[in-house]
Motif scaffolding. Sequence first.
Motif, PDB file in Angstrom:
ATOM      1  N   GLU A   1     -41.782  81.532   5.438  1.00  0.00           N
ATOM      2  CA  GLU A   1     -42.504  82.079   6.540  1.00  0.00           C
ATOM      3  C   GLU A   1     -41.470  82.451   7.809  1.00  0.00           C
ATOM      4  OE1 GLU A   1     -45.836  80.038   7.735  1.00  0.00           O
ATOM      5  OE2 GLU A   1     -46.187  79.004   5.851  1.00  0.00           O
ATOM      6  N   ASN A   2     -41.658  83.566   8.357  1.00  0.00           N
ATOM      7  CA  ASN A   2     -40.836  83.797   9.441  1.00  0.00           C
ATOM      8  C   ASN A   2     -41.878  83.701  10.842  1.00  0.00           C
ATOM      9  OD1 ASN A   2     -39.162  84.610  11.512  1.00  0.00           O
ATOM     10  ND2 ASN A   2     -38.947  86.683  10.673  1.00  0.00           N
ATOM     11  N   ARG A   3     -41.588  82.545  11.344  1.00  0.00           N
ATOM     12  CA  ARG A   3     -42.756  82.111  12.453  1.00  0.00           C
ATOM     13  C   ARG A   3     -41.588  81.555  13.700  1.00  0.00           C
ATOM     14  NH1 ARG A   3     -47.669  79.429   9.908  1.00  0.00           N
ATOM     15  NH2 ARG A   3     -48.360  79.260  11.742  1.00  0.00           N
ATOM     16  N   LEU A   4     -40.620  82.226  13.848  1.00  0.00           N
ATOM     17  CA  LEU A   4     -39.620  81.614  14.973  1.00  0.00           C
ATOM     18  C   LEU A   4     -40.235  81.882  16.104  1.00  0.00           C
ATOM     19  CD1 LEU A   4     -36.275  82.756  13.272  1.00  0.00           C
ATOM     20  CD2 LEU A   4     -37.321  80.553  13.322  1.00  0.00           C
ATOM     21  N   ALA A   5     -40.880  83.029  16.561  1.00  0.00           N
ATOM     22  CA  ALA A   5     -41.422  83.304  17.784  1.00  0.00           C
ATOM     23  C   ALA A   5     -42.555  82.434  18.137  1.00  0.00           C
ATOM     24  CB  ALA A   5     -42.228  84.663  17.671  1.00  0.00           C
ATOM     25  N   GLU A   6     -43.288  81.950  17.056  1.00  0.00           N
ATOM     26  CA  GLU A   6     -44.288  80.803  17.232  1.00  0.00           C
ATOM     27  C   GLU A   6     -43.743  79.381  17.626  1.00  0.00           C
ATOM     28  OE1 GLU A   6     -48.329  78.628  15.060  1.00  0.00           O
ATOM     29  OE2 GLU A   6     -47.300  80.345  14.159  1.00  0.00           O
ATOM     30  N   ALA A   7     -42.628  79.272  16.737  1.00  0.00           N
ATOM     31  CA  ALA A   7     -41.959  77.947  17.086  1.00  0.00           C
ATOM     32  C   ALA A   7     -41.422  77.801  18.530  1.00  0.00           C
ATOM     33  CB  ALA A   7     -40.763  77.879  16.035  1.00  0.00           C
ATOM     34  N   ARG A   8     -40.683  79.009  18.984  1.00  0.00           N
ATOM     35  CA  ARG A   8     -40.272  79.087  20.389  1.00  0.00           C
ATOM     36  C   ARG A   8     -41.311  78.778  21.206  1.00  0.00           C
ATOM     37  NH1 ARG A   8     -36.664  82.829  19.063  1.00  0.00           N
ATOM     38  NH2 ARG A   8     -38.135  84.411  18.979  1.00  0.00           N
ATOM     39  N   ASN A   9     -42.437  79.579  20.984  1.00  0.00           N
ATOM     40  CA  ASN A   9     -43.404  79.179  21.939  1.00  0.00           C
ATOM     41  C   ASN A   9     -44.008  77.543  22.210  1.00  0.00           C
ATOM     42  OD1 ASN A   9     -45.718  79.780  23.703  1.00  0.00           O
ATOM     43  ND2 ASN A   9     -47.151  80.208  22.071  1.00  0.00           N
ATOM     44  N   LEU A  10     -44.129  77.181  20.627  1.00  0.00           N
ATOM     45  CA  LEU A  10     -44.477  75.771  20.812  1.00  0.00           C
ATOM     46  C   LEU A  10     -43.325  74.992  21.377  1.00  0.00           C
ATOM     47  CD1 LEU A  10     -45.743  75.529  17.025  1.00  0.00           C
ATOM     48  CD2 LEU A  10     -47.077  75.203  19.071  1.00  0.00           C
ATOM     49  N   LEU A  11     -42.201  75.100  21.318  1.00  0.00           N
ATOM     50  CA  LEU A  11     -41.067  74.254  22.058  1.00  0.00           C
ATOM     51  C   LEU A  11     -41.336  74.423  23.581  1.00  0.00           C
ATOM     52  CD1 LEU A  11     -37.934  74.852  19.727  1.00  0.00           C
ATOM     53  CD2 LEU A  11     -39.149  72.827  20.256  1.00  0.00           C
TER      54      LEU A  11
END
Length: 198
Positions: free
Chosen positions: A184-194
């Motif tokens: 999956e490409n969910r880097l933007a969501e990961a950044r937001n979670l961090l």
Amino acid sequence: LVAQKKIEEARQLLSQARGRWPNEPEVWLAGVALERRQGEFEQVEALLAEAFRLLGDNPLLRLARAQYLVERYGEGAAEEIRRLAEGTSQWTGEDRGQLLVGLGAYLMQVGDYTTARTFCSEGAELLPHNLRARILLFDLALRAEDYSALGRVVKEIEEIEGRGALWHYGRAVELVLLSIVGKENRLAEARNLLMQAA
């Protein structure tokens, strides 16, 4: 010389405390910690032996022994640490769970990740609300690149503490790893979670 005098004073105070409160594990553990920090391993052995004799077998003393073994023998301590989990089937679930999670952490320190994972998993089953067990399992799943286990642990963290800082961090790591392996490409969501975890 001044430091040595303070250590001797601390030894005397702890000895007096053990004489006054011989059934209190904390006074024994404080003495063990002092001698361990000083590298007086024979004294650590003697204190632990006496504590086991007076207090009986219990998780606190077994974990103190495990910590001592790690500090004294490093990776060579793994087998002895594994043995500290034996003979505990009659213990309460709480005591056995605390012991297994603690031994799992010490086994991670000496590089026995397979047994550490087994112990932490068993401990987590016995302690359904223990966050420390889940944090250790998270680290072990990450080391093993076991993404399905990572996802399960993140869900367990959420069940224990809700969507707090640890959940945000764990979920972000999970999404980054899924992006790296191409699932999956969910880097933007990961950044937001961090950002929410901070």
